[in-house]
Design an enzyme around this catalytic site. Structure first.
Site, PDB file in Angstrom:
ATOM      1  N   ASP A 517      66.678  34.251  59.787  1.00  0.00           N
ATOM      2  CA  ASP A 517      65.256  34.384  60.080  1.00  0.00           C
ATOM      3  C   ASP A 517      64.631  35.104  58.874  1.00  0.00           C
ATOM      4  OD1 ASP A 517      62.809  34.513  61.487  1.00  0.00           O
ATOM      5  OD2 ASP A 517      63.292  36.530  62.168  1.00  0.00           O
ATOM      6  N   LYS A 518      63.322  34.968  58.683  1.00  0.00           N
ATOM      7  CA  LYS A 518      62.688  35.616  57.522  1.00  0.00           C
ATOM      8  C   LYS A 518      62.106  36.979  57.876  1.00  0.00           C
ATOM      9  CE  LYS A 518      58.546  34.577  55.984  1.00  0.00           C
ATOM     10  NZ  LYS A 518      57.898  35.902  55.799  1.00  0.00           N
ATOM     11  N   THR A 519      61.082  36.965  58.730  1.00  0.00           N
ATOM     12  CA  THR A 519      60.340  38.191  59.003  1.00  0.00           C
ATOM     13  C   THR A 519      61.203  39.198  59.758  1.00  0.00           C
ATOM     14  OG1 THR A 519      58.357  36.835  59.169  1.00  0.00           O
ATOM     15  CG2 THR A 519      58.195  39.101  59.937  1.00  0.00           C
ATOM     16  N   PHE A 618      48.863  36.319  71.942  1.00  0.00           N
ATOM     17  CA  PHE A 618      49.470  35.385  70.991  1.00  0.00           C
ATOM     18  C   PHE A 618      50.677  34.709  71.629  1.00  0.00           C
ATOM     19  CE2 PHE A 618      52.801  34.475  67.927  1.00  0.00           C
ATOM     20  CZ  PHE A 618      52.121  33.701  66.995  1.00  0.00           C
ATOM     21  N   ASP A 741      57.008  31.293  60.030  1.00  0.00           N
ATOM     22  CA  ASP A 741      55.929  31.534  59.076  1.00  0.00           C
ATOM     23  C   ASP A 741      55.521  30.247  58.357  1.00  0.00           C
ATOM     24  OD1 ASP A 741      54.063  33.037  57.777  1.00  0.00           O
ATOM     25  OD2 ASP A 741      55.464  34.614  57.191  1.00  0.00           O
ATOM     26  N   ASP A 870      66.400  38.934  64.386  1.00  0.00           N
ATOM     27  CA  ASP A 870      66.174  40.274  64.925  1.00  0.00           C
ATOM     28  C   ASP A 870      65.304  40.320  66.169  1.00  0.00           C
ATOM     29  OD1 ASP A 870      63.783  39.559  63.708  1.00  0.00           O
ATOM     30  OD2 ASP A 870      63.276  41.626  63.219  1.00  0.00           O
TER      31      ASP A 870
END
Length: 1190
Positions: A517-519, A618, A741, A870
């Site tokens: 995962d990125k963020t 959201f 993203d 995460d």
């Protein structure tokens, strides 16, 4: 009609749910006609008649006993098979029943990795649902703590139907159980009590369960055979080793069970609305449909529980509860690992009460999940006419109880998922079959050659043949495999990595693809607000101090933050935004500027406080959120409202009434630079009444918005991300980024990590004027490169990206897929997707479900896959990956440092107390010394207990494991992925080299027990015991090998059956065999000639030159096997670095040398080794063997 029924009966039944594959109903046959009883009873009877009438008991006593024992062994095996395999027990003891209402038991087969098939008892009960109607029969069973009820209409079992899919208005109108006590009793009877209790079995019960396992039974059988062959010492030693190991495992299992039991909720008093009044009951008496009062300190109202240890304790929720009235902030990290507290809104705030509750999607916003903790609650307004409780708590509706809650599901995952600590079972089975070929050949040779002597005891010959066959499966095999995995488990725990599914550790050594995962995983959570772009159609970023009021108000109000004890709680991105614009949030959901600034007409913005009235949260599906806020001007009683909105630019683009001319180019420019870009919009709603505000929904406010700019965030990489990714790539693993993203932002981060070259990266996008035509476009410039198009129904020729860069006319080599593009390929170009998915470097704008689909598809294509994430968005992908790694960012290294510091202090205290005890002991027996010693011993015991409890706290718990991740790291660094891969490789290589060593030992043993046995060569009891002891030490230390600090570029062989392994095993076996044959022949040449044609195999053991030569050479070969087959670099420490193993091998070699050289004559005589000095120079031969092996 009959044909249709026949088709339906042959069609495979769909699975019952995600946990159960199938359910079949059975009835037990009478005991005497069980197939594991009646046929054998007849067998004994027939054989007794044949033996007594045809052969004669006195003439053939051995034959009679052998056949009787064989029948007995066969019956015992049949009974054990009934115990081991449910399918076999059903075949032997049960009859299939079509109608479950007439059945006694059901065979329940779970889905993969959800435990094992079981035969569970079925229950029948008559229930009165209507006083005017006769009682109805209810048929049900319990499997893995979950109740299933038979539906007579649908002719199938179904899980309990909890009230989780009703209209929202149904819950709001509910008054709980208000009719009668009988209504409550019926619900308790249907749903059972709200208990999550794990029954802890006794030590002896668990030991019996393990002692009847197939491998253990086989090992005990082997020990009995050795006893029959007069190897008493060796047999007792082996049996003691096996029992000790199993007792250790049982003790550990009991500790784990006790720990899991503590994870369940302890009952406490709670307010519940029953029979139209509020009463206090125990939380374990709650049933779905109850109306309850929940608050931050609920559970503490019980006077018996309020004491010094619980005054500051927040009790976790006892079940899943739908929030009807009042607002809560809950900490869900116990279940999900998500560090940010979550705001839960009541359903009374929604104006679409005629919609159904969807607990898995938008309904999550209103559900308080069992096991989570309320950190703050806002009670319903006092002037409201709705239901209120006297403890001023929030009002909730109980949805699910017991093991059916979210916490219960996690507990069941820990309790019933695959828990065998072992390597690949299929490979182990194939390995045993491979060795069995040699064993059958050896035992056949013994029987054929041994039968040539008419006077030879057939009983002893059969015993020897059986021993050869059983020697194929080394008794220590399961112990060695478990030791290798357990060693890695302990090493990972020391690194702060917790594993709930140990069988996955060897998979980490076989990894092909690593997904991240990125963020929050690759990039830091510490976002920086760069400013706002797009103001007045300009591309430049404007500082937040210079932005227009409308933009400022949008940033200040459009968020989901809450004030908890003067601290902001919520999304880190929203927190940093509010802090940057220097506004604060009060407990009443009012945002106020911290710094006064003069506005028009002498009004300061300090007095302009915006109160948030309604939030539309959201969601990953909508990619946006919106808020209704209002403020009252000084001197006016009217409230002016605005609607503010933020989200993905491509989503809000269609909602803005007047777009800037350069809308796309502005946000794409910053997205390509790696920034996170959100579009802002607002709408002036004017003066409205409270009723009008309540009636506003998402659709009404999320349109005709005014453009307020693009807020630009920079998200720096974590300090170690580059180095870790570089190390994993250098270790020959393919790396993929999967993120929600923007694709341009994701590709920029990927280029920083050297995953891609942006100039050669293409993203799959839809043509602007066509819904059927898609093309690969450059992420830098759509116009500079040629588009590669394919129609919806045409096949696209595809070349592997790794090969594309070598072709002169092709200009791209890296691919990026968006969630939308993935869906298109999945539905229309599935074959193309299968070809390219493993080479896609970046998956962007993907939903949590699509993350799961990507991982599942990679697995189906045969790739061993790791997923590292995460948040809750990654749970599905983490669950389905071969190796899922969850990062718990809420646990910092500071916690671990504090723990280590406290532990060191306690250890120092323990040493001092230990010294005091010993000093007191030396002082003598006077009263003062004894008193001092007793006090010191007591303190020492307390300190040691504290240390043990602190260590126990480091064991994986609910807070240490996310809801479905097999591996959990208690910090936010991805360095743990390297550590897991290192341990996985080390475990895999250790397992493979163990198989090689065991295979060589088994092959040599087969030869020794066949050819050499017929020549009268065998080991004494003492020799066999010593051999077992020395080898056990070597095996113990080889399983404790540690990985190297850095990952190697070479990957280990993934399985046992490959050309290299088979050739090395057969090559070494041929060398060992030739050496053994050569030395045996040399020993025979120097021995007196045989006097008899056939050797007396029943003769008592006598030491001889041949026997001693075989023993010494066999020991030497086995020690050499450890030294030569130890892999060492590049996957684990070398033999020189693995000191315990090196010393063990040196000790074993030294023992062999001492025995052979008779340096200690008494020891050599004890083990019945003859003197070689006058017969043969065995040391020269040993030297030749080692050179040949090397």
């Amino acid at each position: 009609m009959n044909r249709e029924d026949e088709k339906n009966s042959t069609r495979p039944r769909p699975r019952l749910n995600d946990e159960i594959e199938s359910v079949s109903a059975y009835k037990f046959r009478p005991f005497l006609i069980h197939l594991n009883i009646a046929p054998f009873f007849l067998g004994y009877l027939v054989w007794f008649v044949v033996w007594s009438q045809k052969f004669g008991m006195e003439e053939y006593p051995e034959l009679g006993m052998i056949v009787t024992v064989l029948i007995g062994i066969l019956q015992i095996l049949t009974c054990l098979f009934c115990y081991w395999f449910v399918e076999f027990r059903v075949l032997m003891q049960c009859s299939l029943v079509k109608d479950p209402e007439k059945a006694e038991v059901v065979k329940v087969t779970p889905t993969a990795n959800n435990g094992f098939a079981e035969l569970v008892y079925i229950h029948h009960k008559f229930v009165i649902k209507d006083p005017n109607q006769p009682a109805e029969k209810v048929t049900w069973f319990k499997f893995q703590k979950t109740k299933y009820i038979y539906d007579a209409d649908k002719k199938q079992f179904k899980a309990l139907e909890f009230p989780i899919n009703n209209l929202l208005s149904y819950y709001m109108e509910s008054k709980g159980y208000s009719q009668s006590e009988q209504q409550i009793q019926d619900s308790v009877s249907y749903f059972d009590l709200n208990q999550m209790v794990m029954d802890i079995p006794k030590f002896i019960e668990l030991f019996i369960e393990r002692a009847t396992a197939p491998f253990f039974v086989f090992q005990v059988f082997c020990v009995l055979l050795w006893c029959l062959d007069e190897y008493w010492y060796y047999s007792v030693f082996t049996l003691f080793m096996l029992i000790s190991f199993e007792c250790t495992l049982v003790q550990q299992q009991l500790k784990n069970m006790q720990m899991i039991r503590q994870m369940g909720n302890q009952p406490f008093k709670i307010l519940v609305y029953r029979l139209r009044k509020w009463i206090r009951i125990n939380s374990d008496e709650l049933v779905p449909g109850d109306i309850v009062s929940v608050s931050r300190n609920f559970g503490l109202q019980n006077a018996n529980m309020v004491n010094s240890s619980t005054n500051n304790q927040n009790f976790s929720l006892p079940c899943d509860i739908l929030l009807l009235r009042g607002q809560c902030i809950v900490n869900e990290s116990m279940l999900t690992g998500e560090s940010v507290p979550i705001i839960k809104e009541p359903i009374e705030s929604r104006n679409d009460l005629k919609t159904e509750l969807d607990i898995d999607n938008d309904g999550k916003l209103h559900v308080l999940f069992g096991g989570t903790v309320i950190v703050q609650h806002t009670p319903p307004p006092k002037n409201d006419s709705g239901l209120r409780a006297q403890d001023n708590g929030c009002i909730g509706y109980v949805l699910r109880t017991g093991f059916n809650t979210s916490q219960g599901k996690l507990l069941r995952t820990i309790m019933y998922s695959v828990k065998r600590v072992t390597a690949n079972n299929l490979e182990t089975f194939m390995f045993i079959l491979f060795l069995l070929i040699f064993a059958i050949a050896a035992s056949s040779y013994v029987w054929i050659e041994g039968s040539k002597d008419p006077s030879r005891n057939r009983y002893k010959l059969l015993l020897e043949c059986t021993l050869i066959l059983t020697s194929v499966i080394p008794p220590e095999l399961p112990i060695e495999l478990a030791l290798a995995v357990n060693t890695s488990l302990i090493s990972l725990v020391k690194l702060g990595i917790y594993c709930t599914e140990p069988f996955r550790i060897p998979f980490a050594g076989k990894l092909d693809i690593c997904c991240f995962d990125k963020t929050g995983t690759l990039t830091s959570d510490d976002l920086i607000v760069e400013g706002v772009a797009g103001i007045n159609d300009k591309q430049e970023i404007v500082s937040v101090k210079e932005i227009p009021q409308e933009t400022l108000y949008t940033l200040a109000t459009c968020h989901t933050l809450m004030n908890l004890d003067e601290e902001l709680i919520g999304d880190p991105l929203e927190k940093v935004t509010l802090q940057t614009i220097e506004w604060s949030l009060t407990k009443g959901d009012v945002v106020i500027s911290k710094k006064p600034k003069l506005l028009s007409e002498g009004i300061s913005n300090k007095s302009v406080g915006w109160k948030i009235y309604q939030r539309f949260y959201f969601s990953s599906a909508l990619k946006r959120m919106s808020v209704i806020a209002g403020h009252t001007k000084p001197g006016s009683s009217d409230t002016n409202y605005i609607a503010t909105c933020k989200g993905a630019p491509e989503v809000l683009k269609s909602m803005i009434k007047e777009l800037p001319t350069n809308f796309d180019s502005i946000y794409l420019h910053y997205a390509r630079e790696g920034a996170r870009v959100l579009c802002l919009g607002y709408k002036d709603l004017g003066v409205l009444s409270h009723q009008e505000i309540r009636e506003l929904n998402r659709e009404k406010i999320e349109n005709n918005l005014n453009f307020a700019g693009f807020v630009v965030f920079s998200s720096p990489l974590k300090p170690d991300s580059k180095n870790v990714i570089k190390e994993i790539m250098n270790a020959s693993h393919h790396i993929t980024m999967i993120t929600g993203d923007n694709p341009l932002t994701a590709c920029h981060v990927a280029s920083k990590l050297r995953l891609i070259d942006k100039k050669k990266t293409f993203v799959l996008e839809k043509e602007e004027n066509s819904s059927h035509h898609w093309s690969w476009k450059s992420i830098l410039d759509d116009n500079q490169t040629k588009k590669i198009e394919f129609a919806a129904n045409q096949s696209q020729k595809y070349l592997n990206p790794s090969k594309l860069k070598d072709l002169p006319n092709v200009s791209y080599s890296y691919l990026c897929l968006t969630g939308e593009g993935f869906d298109y390929l999945f539905k229309n170009e599935f074959n193309l997707l299968k070809k390219i998915i493993a080479e896609v470097k970046v998956f962007a704008r993907v939903s949590p479900k699509q993350k799961e689909q990507v991982v599942t598809m990679l697995k189906k294509l045969g790739y061993v896959t790791l997923m590292c994430g995460d948040g809750t968005n990654d749970v599905g992908a983490l669950k389905h990956a071969d190796v899922g790694v969850a990062l718990l960012s809420n646990n910092s290294s500071v916690d671990n440092a504090e723990y280590e510091q406290k532990k060191k202090a306690k250890l120092t205290e323990a040493r001092q107390l230990s010294l005091e005890v010993n000093t007191s002991r030396l002082r003598g027996n006077n009263l003062h010394a004894q008193s001092s010693m007793i006090n010191a011993q007591k303190k020492l015991a307390d300190v040691l207990k504290e240390i043990e409890e602190a260590e126990q706290a480091q064991i994986v718990k609910l807070g240490d494991a996310s809801i479905a991740s097999p591996f959990t790291y208690k910090q936010s660094s991805i360095q743990c992925v390297c550590d897991i891969i290192k341990q996985g490789r080390c475990t895999l290589v250790t397992t493979l080299q163990m198989f090689k060593i065991l295979a060589l030992n088994a092959l040599i043993l087969a030869y020794s027990q066949s050819v050499l046995y017929l020549d009268g060569i065998k080991l004494s009891d003492g020799q066999a015991t010593m051999q077992g002891l020395l080898l056990a030490g070597c095996f113990l230390f080889i399983s404790r090998s540690k990985p190297l600090k850095n990952l190697s570029t070479t990957r280990p062989l993934p399985n046992i059956f490959n050309l290299y392994t088979i050739l090395t095993v057969l090559g070494q076996f041929s060398v060992h065999l030739s050496c053994l044959i050569y030395l045996v022949n040399e020993a025979y040449a120097r021995s007196p000639p045989k006097e008899e044609k056939f050797v007396n195999l029943d003769a008592e053991f006598k030491p001889s030159l041949v026997n001693s030569t075989v023993y010494i050479i066999s020991m030497s070969l086995q020690v050499a096997t450890f030294a030569i087959n130890y892999k060492g670099h590049p996957f684990m420490e070398s033999l020189k670095e693995n000191k315990p193993l090196l010393y063990s091998i040196m000790f074993s070699a030294g023992a062999v040398f001492v025995l052979a050289a008779r340096l200690m004559p008494d020891l050599s005589d004890q083990f019945q080794i003859v003197d070689f000095s006058d017969e043969v120079n065995i040391f020269e031969s040993l030297e030749k063997i080692l050179i040949q092996n090397h």
